[in-house]
Write a protein that holds these residues in place. Structure first.
Motif, PDB file in Angstrom:
ATOM      1  N   GLY A 157      -0.375 -12.142  27.106  1.00 10.63           N
ATOM      2  CA  GLY A 157      -0.704 -12.086  25.687  1.00 10.63           C
ATOM      3  C   GLY A 157      -1.435 -13.307  25.187  1.00 10.63           C
ATOM      4  N   THR A 177      -3.142 -13.930  21.529  1.00  8.17           N
ATOM      5  CA  THR A 177      -2.661 -13.057  20.448  1.00  8.17           C
ATOM      6  C   THR A 177      -1.186 -13.242  20.152  1.00  8.17           C
ATOM      7  OG1 THR A 177      -2.095 -11.206  21.930  1.00  8.17           O
ATOM      8  CG2 THR A 177      -4.352 -11.293  21.057  1.00  8.17           C
ATOM      9  N   GLU A 178      -0.403 -13.757  21.093  1.00  9.70           N
ATOM     10  CA  GLU A 178       1.042 -13.818  20.892  1.00  9.70           C
ATOM     11  C   GLU A 178       1.508 -15.229  20.566  1.00  9.70           C
ATOM     12  OE1 GLU A 178       3.120 -11.911  24.068  1.00  9.70           O
ATOM     13  OE2 GLU A 178       2.422  -9.926  23.466  1.00  9.70           O
ATOM     14  N   ALA A 231      -4.786 -11.462  26.645  1.00 11.24           N
ATOM     15  CA  ALA A 231      -4.269 -10.222  26.084  1.00 11.24           C
ATOM     16  C   ALA A 231      -5.329  -9.124  26.117  1.00 11.24           C
ATOM     17  CB  ALA A 231      -3.814 -10.448  24.647  1.00 11.24           C
ATOM     18  N   PRO A 232      -4.960  -7.891  26.472  1.00 15.71           N
ATOM     19  CA  PRO A 232      -5.919  -6.784  26.474  1.00 15.71           C
ATOM     20  C   PRO A 232      -6.610  -6.595  25.126  1.00 15.71           C
ATOM     21  CG  PRO A 232      -3.899  -6.123  27.583  1.00 15.71           C
ATOM     22  CD  PRO A 232      -3.633  -7.468  26.964  1.00 15.71           C
ATOM     23  N   GLU A 233      -5.863  -6.814  24.015  1.00 13.12           N
ATOM     24  CA  GLU A 233      -6.461  -6.657  22.687  1.00 13.12           C
ATOM     25  C   GLU A 233      -7.578  -7.670  22.462  1.00 13.12           C
ATOM     26  OE1 GLU A 233      -2.319  -7.607  21.955  1.00 13.12           O
ATOM     27  OE2 GLU A 233      -3.067  -6.777  23.833  1.00 13.12           O
ATOM     28  N   LEU A 234      -7.413  -8.854  23.048  1.00 14.42           N
ATOM     29  CA  LEU A 234      -8.437  -9.881  22.930  1.00 14.42           C
ATOM     30  C   LEU A 234      -9.634  -9.549  23.814  1.00 14.42           C
ATOM     31  CD1 LEU A 234      -9.122 -12.722  21.732  1.00 14.42           C
ATOM     32  CD2 LEU A 234      -8.185 -13.682  23.849  1.00 14.42           C
ATOM     33  N   ALA A 269     -10.666  -6.736  24.710  1.00 17.61           N
ATOM     34  CA  ALA A 269     -11.400  -5.594  24.153  1.00 17.61           C
ATOM     35  C   ALA A 269     -12.454  -6.012  23.137  1.00 17.61           C
ATOM     36  CB  ALA A 269     -10.416  -4.613  23.514  1.00 17.61           C
ATOM     37  N   ARG A 270     -12.335  -7.229  22.569  1.00 20.49           N
ATOM     38  CA  ARG A 270     -13.236  -7.641  21.484  1.00 20.49           C
ATOM     39  C   ARG A 270     -14.208  -8.750  21.872  1.00 20.49           C
ATOM     40  NH1 ARG A 270      -9.109  -9.909  17.738  1.00 20.49           N
ATOM     41  NH2 ARG A 270     -10.949 -10.539  16.554  1.00 20.49           N
ATOM     42  N   GLN A 305     -17.371  -6.451  28.656  1.00 18.10           N
ATOM     43  CA  GLN A 305     -16.205  -7.326  28.603  1.00 18.10           C
ATOM     44  C   GLN A 305     -16.104  -8.144  29.896  1.00 18.10           C
ATOM     45  OE1 GLN A 305     -13.047  -4.510  28.122  1.00 18.10           O
ATOM     46  NE2 GLN A 305     -13.773  -3.816  26.099  1.00 18.10           N
TER      47      GLN A 305
END
Length: 341
Positions: free
Chosen positions: A104, A107-108, A126-129, A131-132, A167
């Motif tokens: 994470g 993001t965490e 983090a995967p969410e990061l 992705a962007r 990415q």
């Protein structure tokens, strides 16, 4: 029995699958694969004490695995009052032999100074990061900051959840070597295909090449007192294993067993009878160690000092002379050659 195999962890420099991201299945088993495993573990479970970790230890035992073959990626927040307890818990897991990472990243809420103090083996973006990062300069700035942190503390960076080539191109540009996600999943034929990097128009790296910690691969390790037959079994798991490193209780390298020379000794007439039940260290060479900050060119020079062992794996060590992993001389040569080209 079923097992939850979630995807391969790929070395972007070589295209090799070096580990498998996985999870314990409902029956308490792990995937039956010969490669090291990467398991996610919530920090809250670690904070609950030894009893909460018993199912993890039992899953490894039932699957015939050792903690040395497993990296735990810890994720989730850690309250300030829980930091002393977490440090103790992490040291306990390290003493078991687990490799530790923090997930994470970016993001965490795990404090960055806590991550630095813990000296993790890896830091997972983090995967969410991820992705962007290709279309959001703010996410890219956070990602680059995490990579800088990892390099400063001698940790690998693992990009999780990579879905698109754009990415992958961004994290590659930061020097990230390890990645996993849908883009790198096995195709219909079961093979993993890694997209080639786009030609870099920026000035090359300094002529000394990257530091060896950027080319690090997980080491296959056994206790210094391991028997030769245990080393035979380790080599038999996976043909891509080129060496086994014998380590003491503090993970300091005590011996190096090259695949070719070791198996030749065992395969010789009466070889197994002579060596099988005896300590493998009798057949080991002194480990050729290089600090993690050593440049690729300096590591190649170190490898060349012994003409009989030019292509033996080098053991990369941290500040306390603990084994962090290995680096292959062929990878060093390829990196230096591509940099200068």
């Amino acid at each position: 029995m079923s097992s939850l195999f979630t995807g391969p962890v790929v070395d972007l420099g070589t295209g090799a699958v070096i580990a498998c991201a996985a999870a314990v299945d409902a029956a308490g088993y792990l995937p039956d694969v010969p490669l090291p495993l990467v398991l996610d573990l919530p920090i809250r479970v670690v904070m609950e004490g030894a009893g909460a970790l018993a199912p993890l230890h039992e899953a490894l035992r039932r699957s015939g695995r050792h903690p040395r073959e497993t990296m735990l990626v810890l994720s989730g927040p850690c309250a300030p009052e829980g930091r002393p307890m977490l440090r103790v818990a992490l040291e306990g897991l390290r003493n078991f032999g687990y490799l530790l990472g923090f997930g994470g990243a970016g993001t965490e809420g795990v404090p960055l100074d806590l991550i630095a103090d813990a000296s993790p083996y890896a830091l997972a973006l983090a995967p969410e990061l991820v992705a962007r990062v290709h279309n959001d300069h703010r996410a890219a700035a956070v990602g680059q900051a995490m990579v800088t942190l990892a390099r400063g503390i001698g940790a690998h960076v693992l990009a999780q959840g990579v879905e698109e080539e754009a990415q992958l191109a961004v994290v590659r540009g930061w020097g990230v070597r390890l990645a996993e996600g849908p883009l790198l999943g096995p195709g219909p034929d079961g093979r993993v295909r890694v997209p080639l990097p786009v030609a870099d128009e920026q000035p090359g790296m300094v002529e000394l090449g990257p530091r060896v910690q950027e080319l690090l691969l997980p080491a296959v390790t056994l206790p210094a007192e391991a028997k030769a037959e245990e080393v035979v079994a380790a080599f038999g798991h996976e043909p891509s294993i080129t060496s086994v490193i014998l380590v003491d209780e503090y993970q300091r390298p005590k011996g190096s067993l090259d695949r070719g020379r070791f198996l030749l000794s065992i395969a010789a007439r009466y070889g197994h009878a002579l060596h099988g039940s005896k300590p493998a260290r009798r057949l080991a060479d002194p480990p050729r160690t290089v600090p993690k900050t050593t440049s690729a060119v300096a590591a190649i020079q170190a490898a060349g000092r012994d003409s009989a062992r030019v292509y033996d794996d080098l053991v990369v060590t941290d500040e306390l002379n603990r084994c962090m992993g290995i680096v292959r001389v062929s990878d060093l040569i390829r990196e230096v050659t591509s940099t200068r080209t």
